[in-house]
Design an enzyme around this catalytic site. Structure first.
Site, PDB file in Angstrom:
ATOM      1  N   CYS A 193      -5.578  -9.005   3.256  1.00  0.00           N
ATOM      2  CA  CYS A 193      -6.605  -8.197   3.714  1.00  0.00           C
ATOM      3  C   CYS A 193      -7.949  -9.037   4.345  1.00  0.00           C
ATOM      4  O   CYS A 193      -8.052  -8.851   5.447  1.00  0.00           O
ATOM      5  CB  CYS A 193      -6.986  -7.306   2.760  1.00  0.00           C
ATOM      6  SG  CYS A 193      -5.687  -6.141   2.358  1.00  0.00           S
ATOM      7  N   GLU A 228      -7.476   2.789   2.482  1.00  0.00           N
ATOM      8  CA  GLU A 228      -7.268   2.529   1.302  1.00  0.00           C
ATOM      9  C   GLU A 228      -7.913   1.049   0.577  1.00  0.00           C
ATOM     10  O   GLU A 228      -8.119   0.388   1.255  1.00  0.00           O
ATOM     11  CB  GLU A 228      -5.784   2.224   1.363  1.00  0.00           C
ATOM     12  CG  GLU A 228      -5.151   1.790  -0.249  1.00  0.00           C
ATOM     13  CD  GLU A 228      -5.673   3.001  -1.298  1.00  0.00           C
ATOM     14  OE1 GLU A 228      -5.329   4.223  -1.087  1.00  0.00           O
ATOM     15  OE2 GLU A 228      -6.260   2.605  -2.307  1.00  0.00           O
ATOM     16  N   PHE A 229      -8.422   1.216  -0.572  1.00  0.00           N
ATOM     17  CA  PHE A 229      -9.416   0.150  -1.153  1.00  0.00           C
ATOM     18  C   PHE A 229      -8.599  -0.221  -2.442  1.00  0.00           C
ATOM     19  O   PHE A 229      -9.126  -0.983  -3.138  1.00  0.00           O
ATOM     20  CB  PHE A 229     -10.640   0.988  -1.645  1.00  0.00           C
ATOM     21  CG  PHE A 229     -11.310   1.405  -0.501  1.00  0.00           C
ATOM     22  CD1 PHE A 229     -12.028   0.700   0.399  1.00  0.00           C
ATOM     23  CD2 PHE A 229     -11.330   2.654  -0.247  1.00  0.00           C
ATOM     24  CE1 PHE A 229     -12.923   1.152   1.289  1.00  0.00           C
ATOM     25  CE2 PHE A 229     -12.244   3.258   0.824  1.00  0.00           C
ATOM     26  CZ  PHE A 229     -12.864   2.533   1.875  1.00  0.00           C
ATOM     27  N   VAL A 286       0.841  -1.243  -0.055  1.00  0.00           N
ATOM     28  CA  VAL A 286      -0.061  -0.090  -0.033  1.00  0.00           C
ATOM     29  C   VAL A 286       0.974   1.177  -0.059  1.00  0.00           C
ATOM     30  O   VAL A 286       0.715   2.073  -1.013  1.00  0.00           O
ATOM     31  CB  VAL A 286      -1.049  -0.054   1.374  1.00  0.00           C
ATOM     32  CG1 VAL A 286      -1.519   1.416   1.253  1.00  0.00           C
ATOM     33  CG2 VAL A 286      -2.206  -0.974   1.184  1.00  0.00           C
ATOM     34  N   ASP A 339      10.598   3.519   5.702  1.00  0.00           N
ATOM     35  CA  ASP A 339      10.614   2.040   5.967  1.00  0.00           C
ATOM     36  C   ASP A 339      11.619   1.879   6.884  1.00  0.00           C
ATOM     37  O   ASP A 339      12.746   2.424   6.771  1.00  0.00           O
ATOM     38  CB  ASP A 339      10.516   1.172   4.832  1.00  0.00           C
ATOM     39  CG  ASP A 339       9.739   0.079   5.107  1.00  0.00           C
ATOM     40  OD1 ASP A 339       8.467  -0.074   4.630  1.00  0.00           O
ATOM     41  OD2 ASP A 339      10.102  -1.047   5.727  1.00  0.00           O
ATOM     42  N   ARG A 348       0.498 -13.954   0.920  1.00  0.00           N
ATOM     43  CA  ARG A 348       0.211 -14.040   2.237  1.00  0.00           C
ATOM     44  C   ARG A 348      -1.354 -14.512   2.094  1.00  0.00           C
ATOM     45  O   ARG A 348      -2.251 -14.129   1.378  1.00  0.00           O
ATOM     46  CB  ARG A 348       0.130 -12.589   2.786  1.00  0.00           C
ATOM     47  CG  ARG A 348       1.470 -12.205   3.289  1.00  0.00           C
ATOM     48  CD  ARG A 348       1.474 -10.662   3.748  1.00  0.00           C
ATOM     49  NE  ARG A 348       0.976  -9.844   2.568  1.00  0.00           N
ATOM     50  CZ  ARG A 348       1.070  -8.495   2.679  1.00  0.00           C
ATOM     51  NH1 ARG A 348       1.291  -7.785   3.957  1.00  0.00           N
ATOM     52  NH2 ARG A 348       0.736  -7.461   1.739  1.00  0.00           N
TER      53      ARG A 348
HETATM   54  N1  LIG Z   1      -2.103  -4.956   0.367  1.00  0.00           N
HETATM   55  C1  LIG Z   1      -3.433  -4.719   0.377  1.00  0.00           C
HETATM   56  O1  LIG Z   1      -3.989  -4.922  -0.776  1.00  0.00           O
HETATM   57  C2  LIG Z   1      -4.163  -3.665   1.217  1.00  0.00           C
HETATM   58  C3  LIG Z   1      -5.120  -3.025   0.626  1.00  0.00           C
HETATM   59  C4  LIG Z   1      -5.840  -2.027   1.398  1.00  0.00           C
HETATM   60  C5  LIG Z   1      -5.313  -1.762   2.739  1.00  0.00           C
HETATM   61  N2  LIG Z   1      -4.112  -2.473   3.228  1.00  0.00           N
HETATM   62  C6  LIG Z   1      -3.827  -2.220   4.388  1.00  0.00           C
HETATM   63  O2  LIG Z   1      -2.634  -1.371   4.514  1.00  0.00           O
HETATM   64  C7  LIG Z   1      -1.760  -1.845   5.303  1.00  0.00           C
HETATM   65  C8  LIG Z   1      -0.285  -2.029   4.851  1.00  0.00           C
HETATM   66  O3  LIG Z   1      -0.808  -3.163   4.101  1.00  0.00           O
HETATM   67  P1  LIG Z   1       0.519  -3.828   3.112  1.00  0.00           P
HETATM   68  O4  LIG Z   1       0.033  -4.966   2.207  1.00  0.00           O
HETATM   69  O5  LIG Z   1       1.369  -2.590   2.274  1.00  0.00           O
HETATM   70  O6  LIG Z   1       1.686  -4.355   4.241  1.00  0.00           O
HETATM   71  P2  LIG Z   1       3.362  -4.529   3.923  1.00  0.00           P
HETATM   72  O7  LIG Z   1       3.763  -5.547   5.159  1.00  0.00           O
HETATM   73  O8  LIG Z   1       3.450  -4.937   2.405  1.00  0.00           O
HETATM   74  O9  LIG Z   1       3.847  -3.209   4.160  1.00  0.00           O
HETATM   75  C9  LIG Z   1       4.073  -2.841   5.502  1.00  0.00           C
HETATM   76  C10 LIG Z   1       5.341  -2.117   5.471  1.00  0.00           C
HETATM   77  O10 LIG Z   1       5.538  -1.173   6.511  1.00  0.00           O
HETATM   78  C11 LIG Z   1       7.064  -1.349   7.251  1.00  0.00           C
HETATM   79  N3  LIG Z   1       6.969  -0.969   8.425  1.00  0.00           N
HETATM   80  C12 LIG Z   1       6.282  -1.844   9.581  1.00  0.00           C
HETATM   81  N4  LIG Z   1       6.659  -1.016  10.824  1.00  0.00           N
HETATM   82  C13 LIG Z   1       7.275   0.280  10.416  1.00  0.00           C
HETATM   83  C14 LIG Z   1       7.824   1.141  11.177  1.00  0.00           C
HETATM   84  N5  LIG Z   1       7.784   1.467  12.620  1.00  0.00           N
HETATM   85  N6  LIG Z   1       8.474   2.379  10.515  1.00  0.00           N
HETATM   86  C15 LIG Z   1       8.655   2.144   9.042  1.00  0.00           C
HETATM   87  N7  LIG Z   1       7.939   1.095   8.273  1.00  0.00           N
HETATM   88  C16 LIG Z   1       7.465   0.316   8.964  1.00  0.00           C
HETATM   89  C17 LIG Z   1       7.278  -2.716   6.942  1.00  0.00           C
HETATM   90  O11 LIG Z   1       8.725  -2.839   6.781  1.00  0.00           O
HETATM   91  C18 LIG Z   1       6.584  -3.011   5.379  1.00  0.00           C
HETATM   92  O12 LIG Z   1       7.518  -2.633   4.452  1.00  0.00           O
HETATM   93  C19 LIG Z   1      -2.226  -3.105   6.154  1.00  0.00           C
HETATM   94  O13 LIG Z   1      -3.318  -2.338   7.364  1.00  0.00           O
HETATM   95  C20 LIG Z   1      -3.432  -3.588   5.345  1.00  0.00           C
HETATM   96  O14 LIG Z   1      -4.391  -4.374   5.923  1.00  0.00           O
HETATM   97  C21 LIG Z   1      -3.548  -3.628   2.182  1.00  0.00           C
END
Ligand SMILES: NC(=O)c1ccc[n+]([C@@H]2O[C@H](COP(=O)([O-])OP(=O)(O)OC[C@H]3O[C@@H](n4cnc5c(N)ncnc54)[C@H](O)[C@@H]3O)[C@@H](O)[C@H]2O)c1
Length: 474
Positions: free
Chosen positions: A279, A150-151, A11, A30, A346
């Site tokens: 998700c 985010e959608f 995201v 990150d 995942r």
């Molecule tokens: N993947 C999807 O399709 C999607 C869609 C909509 C919403 N979301 C939501 O968005 C959020 C993120 O999902 P994602 O799939 O991108 O996760 P992800 O695991 O791919 O990314 C999360 C990132 O955050 C970083 N991170 C963690 N702790 C941190 C910190 N303290 N400081 C800096 N960086 C840090 C991690 O290293 C990682 O790169 C979740 O809540 C998820 O539910 C995901």
């Protein structure tokens, strides 16, 4: 605008690259050193259409990467938090990453900032983030917290972000809502779509994205309720598919019939081995926890989860039905990612099914157009899962072919060649990618979801034997 995005995952990275595309000056944060190094070298760590182009277009110009949260906070007027919110053992969302980022922002704050929850979080997270920031010394007048769920969908994330069905801004003051609205302005006033080099999207002609302003709590609920509804649609059609199998109907015909009703719609009515990904499974559990904690019985969510889990068991039963015993069988698996268009494993139903097959003593040769590196890490070097360089290579000499992800490439495979390469002409399709009549014509035994099996030589049944005997006597 000067924007920080914390968390450069599926995201955060997409959001950051898209905000740069909209003309903002973006710093992505990150704490994963390996990911940061890849990004700083100009590599794209995830498989996502148009993302490499956007990174190339803006990296080093309007888009930078850092591990220093404080630096990113100080230079930005708005900070989007997009870190993970994985499920805990009890189903609640683990909000410790969000909390640690809130603490970090609070310590660095020196001027008015808008902190935006982009991660999917349960209701009340907005007020918790506010409390944590106050406890960590952030002056109340120097920040506001907005919920902006985010959608986007993996596989079409960039287009989803730039051509959204809606942008939800959950804010309890006009001041912070206006800041977030400004970040999206090129989408809401339509100016982005007039640019000659705009990323192409699903709409042609004039388009203006719809921004919905809500309270923070409503925005948090909108995200959970949306994902729960979509998951429920998938479980609904899967339950219908089971009835179709029981009565000998064809779920694809039923789906066409019900999906043509504009009140229902065709999307998210694809029967298969169930939903997965980072998700739906976790968001459903988190939403159920929120409902329970607040005294609301939401049994529909339990049933959605139950049907989804049952789909994988049903698929395993089909594999047994097609192959009888599984110990020592060599299987070709097409598809590892939780859906097409992504390398994300995942909660992938494919991974869960492969693990069940390994327990039964099968060996697997798998192919996926994008997810094999991640799968090699997931299964490790000593497992009975090997990886092929193409679908055809995976099929060579296998006892059966199992289709577990709906990649379009698989639907285009040459059926004659599939039959020729397999040891037994058996395809078990968890995604309904093929037409049963064509499989029959190609001489393949074909098992799919919610449709009658194609079995070229049906084993004799009592009825068919009686029938044959009657014919003989006549
Ligand atoms: N993947 C999807 O399709 C999607 C869609 C909509 C919403 N979301 C939501 O968005 C959020 C993120 O999902 P994602 O799939 O991108 O996760 P992800 O695991 O791919 O990314 C999360 C990132 O955050 C970083 N991170 C963690 N702790 C941190 C910190 N303290 N400081 C800096 N960086 C840090 C991690 O290293 C990682 O790169 C979740 O809540 C998820 O539910 C995901």
């Amino acid at each position: 605008m000067r924007i920080a995005v914390v968390g450069s995952g599926y995201v955060g990275l997409v959001a950051g690259a898209c905000f740069a595309e909209l003309g903002h000056d973006v710093l992505l944060v990150d704490n994963d050193e390996r990911k940061l190094a890849e990004l700083q070298r100009g590599e794209c760590p995830i498989h996502e259409k148009f993302l490499p182009e956007l990174l190339e277009r803006h990296h080093g110009k309007r888009l930078g990467f850092t591990g220093d949260l404080a630096e990113a906070v100080r230079r930005s007027e708005v900070i989007f938090v997009a870190v993970g919110t994985p499920p805990k053992d009890d189903g609640d969302a683990d909000l410790s990453y969000v909390e640690s980022v809130a603490q970090g922002i609070a310590c660095a704050i020196d001027d008015y900032k808008v902190v935006v929850e982009k991660s999917t979080v349960p209701v009340y997270t907005n007020s918790w983030v506010r409390k944590i920031m106050l406890l960590n010394g952030a002056p109340a007048e120097l920040f506001d917290v907005v919920s902006n769920p985010e959608f986007l969908r993996e596989g079409t994330a960039v287009a989803d972000f730039l051509y959204p069905d809606r942008i939800v801004v959950g804010a309890d003051t006009d001041r912070c809502a206006e800041v977030v609205a400004r970040a999206y302005q090129p989408l809401t006033d339509g100016s982005y779509y007039k640019q000659p080099d705009a990323i192409p999207g699903p709409v042609t002609g004039a388009f203006e994205a719809n921004l919905i302003r809500t309270s923070a709590k409503s925005a948090e609920l909108i995200k959970h309720a949306s994902n729960a509804f979509l998951a429920m649609k998938i479980s609904f059609i899967n339950a219908v598919a089971s009835v179709c199998e029981a009565v000998g109907a064809d779920v694809e015909q039923v789906r066409e019939g019900i999906g043509s009703d504009s009140r229902i719609g065709r999307r998210f009515l694809s029967p298969g081995i169930g939903y997965g990904g980072s998700c739906f499974p976790k968001d459903l559990l988190a939403f159920r926890s929120v409902a329970r904690e607040n005294g609301c019985h939401f049994g529909l969510l339990d049933e959605t989860v139950r049907v989804n889990e049952e789909q994988r068991n049903r698929f395993m039963r089909k594999v047994h039905k097609a192959l009888w015993t599984l110990k020592g069988k060599k299987l070709a698996v097409l598809g590892l990612a939780f859906k097409n268009g992504t390398d994300d494993l995942r909660e992938s139903p494919a991974v869960a099914i492969i693990k069940s097959l390994l327990k039964e003593g099968c060996s697997i040769t798998a192919y996926d157009p994008a997810a094999m590196d991640r799968a090699a890490e997931e299964f490790g070097p000593n497992s009975a899962v090997k990886f092929a360089t193409s679908s055809y290579e995976a099929l060579e000499g296998a006892d059966a072919c199992l289709v577990l992800t709906e990649w379009e490439d698989f639907a285009a495979l040459d059926l004659g060649r599939i039959k020729q390469l397999l040891r037994y002409p058996i395809v078990v399709d968890g995604r309904n990618l093929f037409c049963p009549a064509l499989m029959e014509a190609a001489g393949l035994n074909y098992y799919s979801v919610g449709r009658p099996d194609v079995v070229r030589e049906r084993p004799a049944t009592i009825t068919s034997l009686k029938e044959a005997a009657k014919n003989e006597a006549a």
